[in-house]
Write a protein that holds these residues in place. Sequence first.
Motif, short mmCIF file in Angstrom:
data_model
loop_
_atom_site.label_atom_id
_atom_site.label_comp_id
_atom_site.label_asym_id
_atom_site.label_seq_id
_atom_site.Cartn_x
_atom_site.Cartn_y
_atom_site.Cartn_z
N LEU A 267 0.85 -1.10 0.10
CA LEU A 267 -0.12 0.07 -0.10
C LEU A 267 0.76 1.31 0.17
CD1 LEU A 267 -2.46 -1.16 2.69
CD2 LEU A 267 -3.20 -0.79 0.18
N LEU A 268 1.93 1.27 0.62
CA LEU A 268 2.90 2.34 0.68
C LEU A 268 3.46 2.72 -0.57
CD1 LEU A 268 4.25 1.56 4.13
CD2 LEU A 268 2.68 3.45 3.45
N LYS A 269 3.23 3.67 -1.24
CA LYS A 269 4.03 4.32 -2.30
C LYS A 269 5.10 5.04 -2.11
CE LYS A 269 0.60 2.18 -4.38
NZ LYS A 269 0.95 0.66 -4.65
N ARG A 270 5.35 5.89 -0.95
CA ARG A 270 6.40 6.72 -0.69
C ARG A 270 6.87 6.61 0.72
NH1 ARG A 270 2.22 9.48 -1.85
NH2 ARG A 270 2.88 10.04 -4.16
N LEU A 271 8.10 6.73 0.92
CA LEU A 271 8.66 6.88 2.39
C LEU A 271 9.53 7.90 2.37
CD1 LEU A 271 9.76 3.13 2.70
CD2 LEU A 271 7.52 4.00 3.42
N THR A 272 9.29 8.84 3.28
CA THR A 272 10.20 10.07 3.38
C THR A 272 11.02 10.00 4.73
OG1 THR A 272 8.79 11.54 4.58
CG2 THR A 272 8.36 11.13 2.18
N ASN A 273 12.29 10.37 4.67
CA ASN A 273 13.36 10.30 5.93
C ASN A 273 13.88 11.30 6.23
OD1 ASN A 273 14.79 8.61 7.73
ND2 ASN A 273 16.51 9.77 6.47
N SER A 274 13.90 11.89 7.16
CA SER A 274 14.80 12.78 7.79
C SER A 274 15.20 12.92 9.11
CB SER A 274 14.06 14.41 7.72
OG SER A 274 15.04 15.36 7.92
N GLY A 275 15.79 13.68 9.87
CA GLY A 275 16.40 13.45 11.27
C GLY A 275 17.36 12.54 11.46
N GLY A 276 18.30 12.26 10.49
CA GLY A 276 19.39 11.57 10.43
C GLY A 276 19.51 10.42 8.95
N ALA A 277 20.64 10.25 8.78
CA ALA A 277 20.90 9.64 7.51
C ALA A 277 20.48 8.15 7.40
CB ALA A 277 22.16 9.87 7.04
N LEU A 278 20.12 7.64 6.38
CA LEU A 278 19.68 6.49 6.12
C LEU A 278 21.16 5.61 5.83
CD1 LEU A 278 16.41 6.51 3.83
CD2 LEU A 278 16.78 5.89 6.32
N THR A 279 21.37 4.46 6.23
CA THR A 279 22.92 3.92 6.05
C THR A 279 22.19 2.87 4.61
OG1 THR A 279 22.12 1.85 7.38
CG2 THR A 279 23.49 3.81 8.42
N PRO A 280 23.27 2.37 3.85
CA PRO A 280 22.77 1.72 2.94
C PRO A 280 22.25 0.33 3.25
CG PRO A 280 25.34 2.48 2.55
CD PRO A 280 24.67 3.16 3.81
N SER A 281 22.70 -0.14 4.40
CA SER A 281 21.94 -1.44 4.72
C SER A 281 20.46 -1.11 4.97
CB SER A 281 22.67 -2.16 5.86
OG SER A 281 22.66 -1.15 7.07
N LEU A 282 20.39 -0.14 5.47
CA LEU A 282 18.70 0.33 5.94
C LEU A 282 18.19 0.51 4.74
CD1 LEU A 282 16.64 0.29 7.97
CD2 LEU A 282 17.61 2.78 8.48
N ILE A 283 18.74 1.11 3.71
CA ILE A 283 17.89 1.42 2.50
C ILE A 283 17.63 -0.02 1.79
CG2 ILE A 283 18.37 2.42 0.31
CD1 ILE A 283 19.69 4.67 1.42
N ASP A 284 18.59 -0.81 1.92
CA ASP A 284 18.39 -2.17 1.37
C ASP A 284 17.28 -3.02 1.80
OD1 ASP A 284 20.35 -1.90 -0.63
OD2 ASP A 284 21.87 -3.00 0.67
N ALA A 285 17.23 -2.71 3.30
CA ALA A 285 16.23 -3.24 4.07
C ALA A 285 14.71 -2.87 3.73
CB ALA A 285 16.38 -3.21 5.53
N LEU A 286 14.60 -1.36 3.65
CA LEU A 286 13.43 -0.64 3.22
C LEU A 286 12.97 -1.19 1.92
CD1 LEU A 286 14.37 2.88 4.46
CD2 LEU A 286 12.65 1.29 5.52
#
Length: 509
Positions: A267-286
């Motif tokens: 259902l989720l079409k977009r995820l937005t992040n702030s308040g700290g950087a996303l690590t490459p491993s977390l991006i992969d998990a997302l």
Amino acid sequence: MTEPLSPPSYPIDHLARRGAANAPALLIGDRITSFAELDAGVGRLASWLLEQAGGPGERVASWSAKTRTACLMPLAAARAGLIHVPVNPLLKAPQAAHILADSGARLIVTNAARADSLGEGRPESCVVQDLKIAEEVIDSGGEGLPPSLAQPDDLAAILYTSGSTGRPKGVMLSHANLWLGAESVASYLKLISDDRVLAVLPLSFDYGQNQLLSTWYAGGAVAPLDYLTPRDVVKAVARHRATTLAGVPPLWVQLVESDWPAEIAALLKRLTNSGGALTPSLIDALRATFPEAAIYPMYGLTEAFRSTFLDPALVADHPASMGRAIPHAEILVCRPDGTITADDEPGELVHCGPLVAQGYWRDAERTAERFRPAPPASAYGGTAVWSGDTVRRDAEGLLYFVGRDDAMIKTAGNRVSPTEIEEAATASGLVYEAVAFGVPDARLGAAIVLIVRGKGAADREALAAHLRQSLPNFMQPKLIEWRDALPRNPNGKLDRVAIAADWQAEVTA
């Protein structure tokens, strides 16, 4: 360099009329508030607030969970010509009392328990009104105030943000700041009227409040959520069929570790992040957890709302980048003399343009430090925000974060003042001196370490108990260590660098 944008800006309360009259605007529990009902409720609440506050220009505070009143307050206060001061519901009474006193709030809308917790800390000039009364006003059916005729530069809100050298300071935001911020985010996120945004972030943050404003700008619906566990988020996405979710890295860590049925994650079409950087491993998990969602890493500061975003198409190849300037922002990387750096040369991020706030409330000294004339190369000119953050720009114009010049601790998506923690520790009467600093933490971004020089046979557990009583959860030290002496620099001041280095050496020894 792009030409400066000169878009129209409108009173922020006009957002209540952006969507179709019968279209959903606010989803709380089983209750659906249409845009027509939103506009009428904003008008009624505005009329009541104006009566309670005594006249235009006064500050009115709200301190609550994500109730309907809390969601309408940013528009209702603005419609009444008042200045909204949202208080983070995670704060304890001492921090809330400081915000009320510093802003000169004439009114606070909150529940009985929070009001009682203020005790003698509540300024005498600040009247308390119960949230239940505000909810009754919204439903009253009475005649409310019509849309305002506020000017773009009129002050609409004061958002309090932590500083590295003291108590939170109030950032002054105009109608234009808020309107153009909503327009900018709705534009680059490609929000449409069919979108449903699950709002899990505190509405007292610029990032959190914009969940409301940018969605309403697009004519979409917001579903506010106060969650206790990641499972609550999963259920809410399913319940409201949410298409959009904004978060901070610690929340994403929890969510990717949760059980997401494929049909709900899709259902989720977009995820937005702030308040700290996303690590490459977390991006992969997302990506693995939410395969249908576009990921938008972002960088912002309350003094200029939002500065950059990374296009989702670039995330895979440039996961560490902050991206480029958002619409209505001009981002320059400058040397100390104000000249523009060469590609890959570190410099200070300077934000220019109409998203720049009006400064700090009643604090000319700190305003002059952060809000300074724009560099000569700016297409906008005027006042710019000199962020204090060191970044670099590559040959493609993508920005990368290098480091933070101040001592702020960015933990669990919050910017925490070490001074505020230290003052709370010494106020216990159990320690002579205290130094707080952040250390890398996989889940929090940074964990708080507190080093103290204690008094004699002071009760160490009592210090921890005092901090739990006087500071919100996100400010709690993960570790408190006691010392008989603390190193000082040649000026006799505590040597913070040496204290942090000594602790790190002990940990790695």
